[in-house]
Design an enzyme around this catalytic site. Structure first.
Site, PDB file in Angstrom:
ATOM      1  N   HIS A 121       0.824  -1.202   0.000  1.00 55.43           N
ATOM      2  CA  HIS A 121       0.000   0.000   0.000  1.00 55.43           C
ATOM      3  C   HIS A 121       0.864   1.260   0.000  1.00 55.43           C
ATOM      4  CE1 HIS A 121      -3.296   2.503   2.198  1.00 55.43           C
ATOM      5  NE2 HIS A 121      -3.555   2.465   0.904  1.00 55.43           N
ATOM      6  N   ARG A 122       0.802   2.016  -1.095  1.00 59.78           N
ATOM      7  CA  ARG A 122       1.633   3.218  -1.270  1.00 59.78           C
ATOM      8  C   ARG A 122       3.121   2.867  -1.190  1.00 59.78           C
ATOM      9  NH1 ARG A 122      -1.941   6.900   2.983  1.00 59.78           N
ATOM     10  NH2 ARG A 122      -3.946   6.017   2.344  1.00 59.78           N
ATOM     11  N   GLU A 126       1.095  -0.842  -4.999  1.00 55.42           N
ATOM     12  CA  GLU A 126      -0.049   0.070  -5.104  1.00 55.42           C
ATOM     13  C   GLU A 126       0.423   1.491  -4.851  1.00 55.42           C
ATOM     14  OE1 GLU A 126      -3.491   2.475  -3.671  1.00 55.42           O
ATOM     15  OE2 GLU A 126      -1.631   1.984  -2.620  1.00 55.42           O
ATOM     16  N   ASP A 181      -0.843   5.997  -5.531  1.00 50.59           N
ATOM     17  CA  ASP A 181      -1.902   6.955  -5.841  1.00 50.59           C
ATOM     18  C   ASP A 181      -1.365   8.055  -6.744  1.00 50.59           C
ATOM     19  OD1 ASP A 181      -3.813   5.933  -3.639  1.00 50.59           O
ATOM     20  OD2 ASP A 181      -1.991   6.435  -2.528  1.00 50.59           O
ATOM     21  N   HIS A 233      -1.247  10.868  -2.124  1.00 47.51           N
ATOM     22  CA  HIS A 233      -2.539  10.331  -1.697  1.00 47.51           C
ATOM     23  C   HIS A 233      -3.537  11.408  -1.286  1.00 47.51           C
ATOM     24  CE1 HIS A 233      -5.474   8.773   1.236  1.00 47.51           C
ATOM     25  NE2 HIS A 233      -5.489   7.720   0.444  1.00 47.51           N
ATOM     26  N   GLU A 247      -4.043   3.968  -8.427  1.00 50.59           N
ATOM     27  CA  GLU A 247      -5.323   4.636  -8.191  1.00 50.59           C
ATOM     28  C   GLU A 247      -5.263   6.087  -8.653  1.00 50.59           C
ATOM     29  OE1 GLU A 247      -8.377   6.120  -4.674  1.00 50.59           O
ATOM     30  OE2 GLU A 247      -6.791   4.682  -4.170  1.00 50.59           O
ATOM     31  N   LYS A 296      -6.787   9.494  -8.171  1.00 52.01           N
ATOM     32  CA  LYS A 296      -7.569  10.175  -7.156  1.00 52.01           C
ATOM     33  C   LYS A 296      -8.416  11.278  -7.788  1.00 52.01           C
ATOM     34  CE  LYS A 296      -6.879   9.240  -3.368  1.00 52.01           C
ATOM     35  NZ  LYS A 296      -7.363   8.111  -2.520  1.00 52.01           N
ATOM     36  N   ASP A 303      -0.434  -2.386   4.518  1.00 56.51           N
ATOM     37  CA  ASP A 303       0.663  -1.493   4.908  1.00 56.51           C
ATOM     38  C   ASP A 303       1.877  -2.289   5.380  1.00 56.51           C
ATOM     39  OD1 ASP A 303      -0.768   0.913   4.469  1.00 56.51           O
ATOM     40  OD2 ASP A 303      -1.765   0.700   6.412  1.00 56.51           O
TER      41      ASP A 303
END
Length: 289
Positions: A50-51, A77, A79, A92, A152, A154, A272
């Site tokens: 995540h990120r 992943e 953003d 993000h 993703e 945003k 995470d």
């Protein structure tokens, strides 16, 4: 792009979306089985950092993304938002305050202004002076690896804005290894308009009675949703599997939730703690043999 123009484009997209709902749904050739592989209850899903790997470096920075790419997880992943001068950057939040020494709405700043900010000191002194990276700098790393990525977008993106991203994916030769996800349905339509060959995923905190029909309407190969939503509607797992649509859960950070997701047989877990989850999955699958 001016605020007025973006508002008009958003309004037009809303109208187009509303109009499309009165039309018969188009047939869909969406099938995620080739992307995620056949999976049943008890089979380990992929791990998405995540990120990046935000336990080892500031989220959505190159060190975090590099750690994720070099680690054992399958998917990275991240953003993406647009700077004021139309450059896709990895960020993000809507506001700069939490993860930089700047203040204000991120989209009000040009790339040069954003890259003048410190995006690392909030995490630790070791990363003081770390900059907000561009999407292009991340794709350069991804192109030299065999990893996949869940990107993703945003907020709301027009087809012209989405084309900036899809063009970069094609230019760096990673389009086949990337899924572009969004909460905003009009953004998914924009991505399809910009490049229909790019795989798309539908992000949804709450799912409708028939999430597969919704995914198919937007040509999504996967649904990305919360652990709570699937735990209370376990039938969704089998429904998506039969339709050939992937099911990915976010953001799971405890062994209890990992175990439940494993038993359900979901296709992917966003976490995470990618290194810890990877080790846990290895141990869990070894014990089940």
């Amino acid at each position: 792009m001016s605020t007025t123009r973006r508002g008009l484009l958003a309004a037009a997209a809303v109208f187009a979306f509303a109009f499309s709902l009165v039309l018969p749904p188009e047939s869909s050739s969406v099938d995620a089985t080739g992307l995620f592989g056949a999976r049943g209850p008890g089979d380990a899903g992929f791990v998405a950092g995540h990120r990046g790997d935000r336990t080892s470096a500031p989220e959505n920075t190159l060190p975090a993304l590099r750690a994720a790419i070099e680690g054992p997880m399958d998917v990275v992943e991240t953003d993406v938002r647009l700077s004021a001068d139309g450059v896709p950057v990895l960020f993000h939040d809507h506001w700069l305050d939490r993860t930089t020494d700047g203040s204000g709405r991120m989209s009000d700043f040009t790339l040069a202004e954003l890259q003048g900010l410190d995006a690392g000191s909030w995490f630790s002194k070791e990363f003081a002076g770390e900059r907000i990276p561009t999407l292009e700098s991340f794709l350069e790393l991804l192109a030299h690896s065999d990893k996949r990525s869940l990107i993703e977008l945003k907020a709301f993106w027009t087809p012209e804005e989405a084309a900036i991203v899809t063009d970069l994916l094609q230019r760096y030769g990673v389009a086949e290894r990337v899924i572009v996800a969004a909460f905003d349905r009009h953004t998914l339509m924009s991505v399809e308009s910009a490049d229909p060959t790019i795989r798309r995923a539908l992000l949804a905190s709450n799912l409708p009675n028939d999430p597969v029909q919704l995914a198919e309407r937007f040509g999504a190969v996967a649904i990305v949703t919360s652990f709570a939503e699937v735990r209370k509607n376990r039938w969704i797992v089998e429904r998506t599997r039969r339709a050939g649509i992937g099911l990915i859960l976010y953001t799971l950070n405890s062994e209890e939730r990992w175990e439940t997701a494993l038993k359900l047989g979901v296709d992917g877990i966003v976490t995470d703690k990618p290194l810890k989850l990877g080790r846990w999955l290895d141990a869990a699958t070894s014990a089940s043999r």
